[in-house]
Design a protein around this motif. Sequence first.
Motif, short mmCIF file in Angstrom:
data_model
loop_
_atom_site.label_atom_id
_atom_site.label_comp_id
_atom_site.label_asym_id
_atom_site.label_seq_id
_atom_site.Cartn_x
_atom_site.Cartn_y
_atom_site.Cartn_z
N LEU A 39 0.84 -1.20 0.00
CA LEU A 39 0.00 0.00 0.00
C LEU A 39 0.88 1.25 0.00
N GLY A 40 1.94 1.22 0.79
CA GLY A 40 2.88 2.34 0.83
C GLY A 40 3.56 2.55 -0.50
N LEU A 41 3.94 1.44 -1.16
CA LEU A 41 4.58 1.55 -2.47
C LEU A 41 3.63 2.18 -3.49
N ILE A 42 2.37 1.75 -3.48
CA ILE A 42 1.38 2.31 -4.41
C ILE A 42 1.21 3.80 -4.16
N SER A 43 1.19 4.20 -2.89
CA SER A 43 1.05 5.62 -2.57
C SER A 43 2.26 6.41 -3.07
N ASP A 44 3.43 5.77 -3.01
CA ASP A 44 4.66 6.42 -3.48
C ASP A 44 4.63 6.63 -4.99
N ILE A 45 4.14 5.64 -5.71
CA ILE A 45 4.04 5.75 -7.16
C ILE A 45 3.02 6.82 -7.55
N SER A 66 11.02 12.36 -0.49
CA SER A 66 12.27 11.62 -0.30
C SER A 66 12.48 11.24 1.16
N GLN A 67 12.24 12.19 2.06
CA GLN A 67 12.47 11.92 3.48
C GLN A 67 11.48 10.90 4.04
N VAL A 68 10.22 11.00 3.60
CA VAL A 68 9.21 10.04 4.06
C VAL A 68 9.50 8.66 3.49
N ASP A 69 9.98 8.60 2.25
CA ASP A 69 10.38 7.32 1.66
C ASP A 69 11.41 6.62 2.54
N MET A 70 12.41 7.38 2.97
CA MET A 70 13.47 6.81 3.80
C MET A 70 12.90 6.29 5.12
N ILE A 71 12.04 7.09 5.75
CA ILE A 71 11.42 6.68 7.01
C ILE A 71 10.60 5.40 6.81
N PHE A 72 9.85 5.34 5.72
CA PHE A 72 8.99 4.19 5.44
C PHE A 72 9.81 2.92 5.27
N TRP A 73 10.86 2.98 4.45
CA TRP A 73 11.65 1.78 4.19
C TRP A 73 12.48 1.36 5.40
N LEU A 123 17.66 4.51 -11.40
CA LEU A 123 18.25 3.33 -10.77
C LEU A 123 17.80 3.19 -9.31
N SER A 124 17.51 4.31 -8.66
CA SER A 124 16.98 4.26 -7.29
C SER A 124 15.59 3.65 -7.28
N LYS A 125 14.82 3.93 -8.32
CA LYS A 125 13.48 3.35 -8.44
C LYS A 125 13.58 1.84 -8.67
N VAL A 126 14.56 1.43 -9.48
CA VAL A 126 14.78 0.00 -9.71
C VAL A 126 15.19 -0.67 -8.40
N TRP A 127 16.07 0.00 -7.65
CA TRP A 127 16.47 -0.54 -6.35
C TRP A 127 15.26 -0.69 -5.44
N GLY A 128 14.36 0.27 -5.48
CA GLY A 128 13.14 0.20 -4.67
C GLY A 128 12.33 -1.04 -4.97
N LEU A 129 12.27 -1.40 -6.24
CA LEU A 129 11.52 -2.60 -6.63
C LEU A 129 12.22 -3.87 -6.13
N THR A 130 13.56 -3.91 -6.26
CA THR A 130 14.29 -5.09 -5.77
C THR A 130 14.18 -5.18 -4.25
N LEU A 131 14.12 -4.02 -3.59
CA LEU A 131 13.95 -3.99 -2.14
C LEU A 131 12.58 -4.55 -1.76
#
Length: 199
Positions: A39-45, A66-73, A123-131
């Motif tokens: 759900l968080g990933l969908i909200s990010d997209i 960006s900052q909320v992404d870091m907190i979330f992950w 590439l950061s987005k690709v990393w997000g998917l692998t994560l």
Amino acid sequence: MNTPQKLILLRLLLSPLILLIAWQWGTKGAVLILFLMYLGLISDILDGIIARKQNCSTEKLRRLDSQVDMIFWVSIGISSWLLYPELISENKYYIFTVFAMEGLCYVISIIKFQKETCTHAFLSKVWGLTLLFAFTSMIGFGHTGIPFAVAIIMAVISHADVILIILILPKWQHDIPSSYHAYLIRRGIGFKKNRFLNS
């Protein structure tokens, strides 16, 4: 508060909820944690796409994203440790390497621009998917293996790209697709960004 801001706030609120579920329920809450992670990933997209469509993709919004992404992950990572501490311990050196590279990105950006990094690079987005796949494997199945290894490799590559972007850029900017595009900016060469990936 506009829709992108609401989506970012949702992701921020999900972070402590995910931690609470992991702490209170342990592996019994794994499915719910995975649901909230997706759900968080969908909200990010969606927040980026909607912000660009509504023409409200400001510097402030992108930096907040960006900052909320870091907190979330990070909350997902801590939850993984709460559920499977042995898996985290077995891979602690790889994890420390990723944290060190993330910290290095921030340090270099702050020293050079007096602002945190906010590239939202491809590439950061690709990393997000692998994560996402790595955490799905870990939280859902108690397994690291190939998904985790791919995420670590992608983390090193994507962070190296971000560091190059910061070093190449003549001045701070947000939403830079890659170090190649940073080079184009430095040379004063225009390029068109993908409306689904960058503002």
